[in-house]
Design a protein around this motif. Sequence first.
Motif, PDB file in Angstrom:
ATOM      1  N   VAL A  50      10.577   4.045  11.618  1.00 53.87           N
ATOM      2  CA  VAL A  50       9.802   2.987  11.830  1.00 53.87           C
ATOM      3  C   VAL A  50       8.977   2.064  10.140  1.00 53.87           C
ATOM      4  CG1 VAL A  50       6.687   2.396  11.751  1.00 53.87           C
ATOM      5  CG2 VAL A  50       7.743   4.583  12.872  1.00 53.87           C
ATOM      6  N   GLN A  51       9.698   0.928  10.681  1.00 51.45           N
ATOM      7  CA  GLN A  51       9.329   0.143   9.455  1.00 51.45           C
ATOM      8  C   GLN A  51       8.218  -0.645   9.241  1.00 51.45           C
ATOM      9  OE1 GLN A  51      12.524  -1.002   7.894  1.00 51.45           O
ATOM     10  NE2 GLN A  51      13.728   0.824   8.918  1.00 51.45           N
ATOM     11  N   ARG A  52       7.835  -0.998   7.753  1.00 46.21           N
ATOM     12  CA  ARG A  52       6.317  -1.447   7.630  1.00 46.21           C
ATOM     13  C   ARG A  52       6.637  -2.452   7.155  1.00 46.21           C
ATOM     14  NH1 ARG A  52       5.255   3.947   8.036  1.00 46.21           N
ATOM     15  NH2 ARG A  52       3.365   4.229   9.077  1.00 46.21           N
ATOM     16  N   PHE A  53       5.804  -3.555   7.420  1.00 43.18           N
ATOM     17  CA  PHE A  53       5.869  -4.849   6.678  1.00 43.18           C
ATOM     18  C   PHE A  53       4.827  -5.873   6.355  1.00 43.18           C
ATOM     19  CE2 PHE A  53       9.212  -4.530   9.685  1.00 43.18           C
ATOM     20  CZ  PHE A  53      10.779  -4.556   8.901  1.00 43.18           C
ATOM     21  N   PHE A  54       4.940  -6.539   5.919  1.00 44.38           N
ATOM     22  CA  PHE A  54       3.194  -7.134   5.590  1.00 44.38           C
ATOM     23  C   PHE A  54       3.846  -8.501   6.098  1.00 44.38           C
ATOM     24  CE2 PHE A  54       1.664  -4.144   1.956  1.00 44.38           C
ATOM     25  CZ  PHE A  54       0.775  -4.507   3.189  1.00 44.38           C
ATOM     26  N   VAL A  55       2.479  -9.133   7.516  1.00 42.36           N
ATOM     27  CA  VAL A  55       2.572 -10.023   7.791  1.00 42.36           C
ATOM     28  C   VAL A  55       1.633 -11.304   8.091  1.00 42.36           C
ATOM     29  CG1 VAL A  55       3.897  -8.542   9.429  1.00 42.36           C
ATOM     30  CG2 VAL A  55       1.508  -9.692   9.678  1.00 42.36           C
ATOM     31  N   ASN A  56       1.619 -12.747   7.815  1.00 41.88           N
ATOM     32  CA  ASN A  56       0.839 -13.772   7.449  1.00 41.88           C
ATOM     33  C   ASN A  56      -0.407 -13.915   8.622  1.00 41.88           C
ATOM     34  OD1 ASN A  56      -0.588 -16.008   7.115  1.00 41.88           O
ATOM     35  ND2 ASN A  56       1.567 -17.067   7.497  1.00 41.88           N
ATOM     36  N   PRO A  70      -4.509  -8.150   1.530  1.00 46.71           N
ATOM     37  CA  PRO A  70      -5.045  -7.095   2.442  1.00 46.71           C
ATOM     38  C   PRO A  70      -6.293  -7.071   2.756  1.00 46.71           C
ATOM     39  CG  PRO A  70      -3.637  -6.039   0.222  1.00 46.71           C
ATOM     40  CD  PRO A  70      -4.637  -7.482   0.011  1.00 46.71           C
ATOM     41  N   LEU A  71      -5.592  -7.098   4.349  1.00 47.74           N
ATOM     42  CA  LEU A  71      -6.519  -7.218   6.028  1.00 47.74           C
ATOM     43  C   LEU A  71      -6.578  -5.626   6.276  1.00 47.74           C
ATOM     44  CD1 LEU A  71      -8.824  -8.284   7.511  1.00 47.74           C
ATOM     45  CD2 LEU A  71      -7.078  -9.535   8.561  1.00 47.74           C
ATOM     46  N   ARG A  72      -7.510  -4.988   6.350  1.00 44.49           N
ATOM     47  CA  ARG A  72      -7.561  -3.614   6.635  1.00 44.49           C
ATOM     48  C   ARG A  72      -9.286  -3.435   7.655  1.00 44.49           C
ATOM     49  NH1 ARG A  72      -5.854  -3.186   1.400  1.00 44.49           N
ATOM     50  NH2 ARG A  72      -3.933  -1.871   2.241  1.00 44.49           N
ATOM     51  N   GLU A  73     -10.191  -5.127   8.018  1.00 43.95           N
ATOM     52  CA  GLU A  73     -10.155  -4.909   8.930  1.00 43.95           C
ATOM     53  C   GLU A  73     -10.222  -5.434  10.487  1.00 43.95           C
ATOM     54  OE1 GLU A  73     -13.620  -3.266   6.922  1.00 43.95           O
ATOM     55  OE2 GLU A  73     -13.902  -4.013   9.043  1.00 43.95           O
ATOM     56  N   THR A  95      -3.607 -19.080  -7.275  1.00 45.47           N
ATOM     57  CA  THR A  95      -3.976 -21.036  -6.616  1.00 45.47           C
ATOM     58  C   THR A  95      -3.885 -21.405  -5.561  1.00 45.47           C
ATOM     59  OG1 THR A  95      -2.387 -22.139  -8.478  1.00 45.47           O
ATOM     60  CG2 THR A  95      -2.278 -23.388  -6.240  1.00 45.47           C
ATOM     61  N   ALA A  96      -3.332 -20.089  -3.835  1.00 45.54           N
ATOM     62  CA  ALA A  96      -3.170 -20.121  -3.099  1.00 45.54           C
ATOM     63  C   ALA A  96      -3.653 -17.763  -3.072  1.00 45.54           C
ATOM     64  CB  ALA A  96      -1.812 -20.804  -2.591  1.00 45.54           C
ATOM     65  N   THR A  97      -4.291 -18.105  -1.410  1.00 46.69           N
ATOM     66  CA  THR A  97      -4.503 -17.293  -1.040  1.00 46.69           C
ATOM     67  C   THR A  97      -3.745 -16.804  -0.125  1.00 46.69           C
ATOM     68  OG1 THR A  97      -5.828 -16.241  -2.907  1.00 46.69           O
ATOM     69  CG2 THR A  97      -5.878 -14.896  -0.801  1.00 46.69           C
ATOM     70  N   MET A  98      -3.177 -15.734   0.627  1.00 51.91           N
ATOM     71  CA  MET A  98      -2.474 -15.784   2.323  1.00 51.91           C
ATOM     72  C   MET A  98      -3.464 -13.916   2.445  1.00 51.91           C
ATOM     73  SD  MET A  98       0.818 -14.913   3.606  1.00 51.91           S
ATOM     74  CE  MET A  98       1.451 -16.748   3.633  1.00 51.91           C
ATOM     75  N   CYS A  99      -3.872 -14.024   3.461  1.00 52.07           N
ATOM     76  CA  CYS A  99      -4.521 -12.635   3.685  1.00 52.07           C
ATOM     77  C   CYS A  99      -2.985 -12.537   5.396  1.00 52.07           C
ATOM     78  CB  CYS A  99      -5.283 -13.059   5.432  1.00 52.07           C
ATOM     79  SG  CYS A  99      -7.033 -11.822   5.202  1.00 52.07           S
ATOM     80  N   VAL A 100      -3.211 -10.784   4.594  1.00 46.77           N
ATOM     81  CA  VAL A 100      -2.018 -10.569   5.408  1.00 46.77           C
ATOM     82  C   VAL A 100      -2.537  -9.519   5.768  1.00 46.77           C
ATOM     83  CG1 VAL A 100      -0.172 -11.116   3.192  1.00 46.77           C
ATOM     84  CG2 VAL A 100      -1.183  -9.686   3.464  1.00 46.77           C
ATOM     85  N   ARG A 101      -1.085  -8.740   6.742  1.00 45.35           N
ATOM     86  CA  ARG A 101      -2.001  -7.365   7.791  1.00 45.35           C
ATOM     87  C   ARG A 101      -1.069  -7.258   7.776  1.00 45.35           C
ATOM     88  NH1 ARG A 101      -6.413  -5.475   9.771  1.00 45.35           N
ATOM     89  NH2 ARG A 101      -5.499  -4.140  12.489  1.00 45.35           N
ATOM     90  N   GLU A 102      -0.898  -5.339   7.625  1.00 49.78           N
ATOM     91  CA  GLU A 102       0.141  -4.672   7.124  1.00 49.78           C
ATOM     92  C   GLU A 102       1.145  -4.901   9.450  1.00 49.78           C
ATOM     93  OE1 GLU A 102       1.143  -0.460   5.306  1.00 49.78           O
ATOM     94  OE2 GLU A 102      -0.345  -0.226   6.779  1.00 49.78           O
ATOM     95  N   TYR A 103       2.171  -4.337   9.177  1.00 52.68           N
ATOM     96  CA  TYR A 103       2.919  -4.245  10.516  1.00 52.68           C
ATOM     97  C   TYR A 103       3.588  -3.140  10.599  1.00 52.68           C
ATOM     98  CZ  TYR A 103       5.229  -6.091  14.710  1.00 52.68           C
ATOM     99  OH  TYR A 103       5.486  -6.224  16.063  1.00 52.68           O
ATOM    100  N   ASP A 104       3.366  -2.902  12.132  1.00 45.86           N
ATOM    101  CA  ASP A 104       4.559  -1.355  12.345  1.00 45.86           C
ATOM    102  C   ASP A 104       5.269  -2.010  13.543  1.00 45.86           C
ATOM    103  OD1 ASP A 104       2.911   0.020   9.957  1.00 45.86           O
ATOM    104  OD2 ASP A 104       1.980   1.734  11.753  1.00 45.86           O
ATOM    105  N   PHE A 105       6.464  -1.111  13.029  1.00 42.95           N
ATOM    106  CA  PHE A 105       7.724  -1.959  14.316  1.00 42.95           C
ATOM    107  C   PHE A 105       8.853  -0.720  14.248  1.00 42.95           C
ATOM    108  CE2 PHE A 105      12.463  -2.916  14.834  1.00 42.95           C
ATOM    109  CZ  PHE A 105      12.220  -3.318  16.484  1.00 42.95           C
TER     110      PHE A 105
END
Length: 354
Positions: free
Chosen positions: A277-283, A323-326, A245-255
């Motif tokens: 190092v904490q890893r998250f997927f962000v909008n 997941p966006l890797r580009e 129904t809905a797709t969100m492009c997400v980007r891995e973010y390291d903190f």
Amino acid sequence: MKNVESVKLSPDATIRDALEIIDRGAMKIAVVVDEEGYLLGTITDGDIRRAILSGSNLDDTIEYIYFKSPTVIRPDTSRDAIINLCAINKIYQIPIVDETGRVIGIEILDRLLMPRQYPNKVILMVGGLGTRLRPLTENTPKPMLHVGGKPILHTIVERFASYGFTDIVMCVNYKSRMIKEYFGDGHRFGVHIEYVEEKERMGTAGALSLLPERPKDSFFVMNGDLLTSVNFEHMLEFHQANRATATMCVREYDFQVPFGVVNIEGAQIRSIVEKPVQRFFVNAGIYLLEPSCLDLVPKGQFYDMPTLFETLIEKDEKVVSFPLREYWLDIGRIEEYERANQEYDEVFDESEEK
């Protein structure tokens, strides 16, 4: 991205089996996978002909003749990168694998070289004030700031058009006249552009309630201050394949936490992890929505896209991540604007020559 189920083979399949698959399909290739769907290799008509010339017969297995080191791509590989890989390796089909190595599709060079036109609308949210980019945005809306010698929004429009998405709606507010005068009806960019005027700022989803007509197909929504080389075709195919129904492009973010993290239980210290190092997927601010999503957007009110996704999740709708890797850059601050100008030529020049 062609469906791959009909061209899968196990390594103990016969040459006859492989021939039947290759001759039956339009892809002219079969992929060899293990029991869990991990890619082991590929086999083509050329591989079979060479095997027969070497003395193999049709009832022999393909185990010793399939190609075990094929070139592969990921779902978010850009059109230009795929074409380049095909040219360099002199191949016409490339398997698509996910992050685990499972084969999920096949990209065909002929299809990439054919001009395509999609009916799916692209809604660009370009009404923001860009306060964090002042003084650059005092006289210019943020999407019209120049990166690589042209407005950010110009690059976004070109990227969608290069993948065949040419039906564009721009939701405008701050200094909208500059945007309208630059793009007009879009004909000089090879697209058709309409405008939705936000009288007040309505968030990243609120302006969807102002669309003059309801989209008939899945539609993109994207923030107008992003630079990305995401493959929009693959994102649409991913959305459709998942029946989302809905797709969100997400980007891995390291903190990286700048201190040693102490894990305690009651008063007792159980462990100390130094600067973890904490890893998250962000909008990432790029979305694909089904028309039914519009039923949840309140009329004429401020409404953000994360709120829409939260509502969809509460209603148990199919909501997925892409997941966006580009390349991806949110140009929200001066340092990001400067970085975008430094990186632009390397990322986008090659694709704009096609």
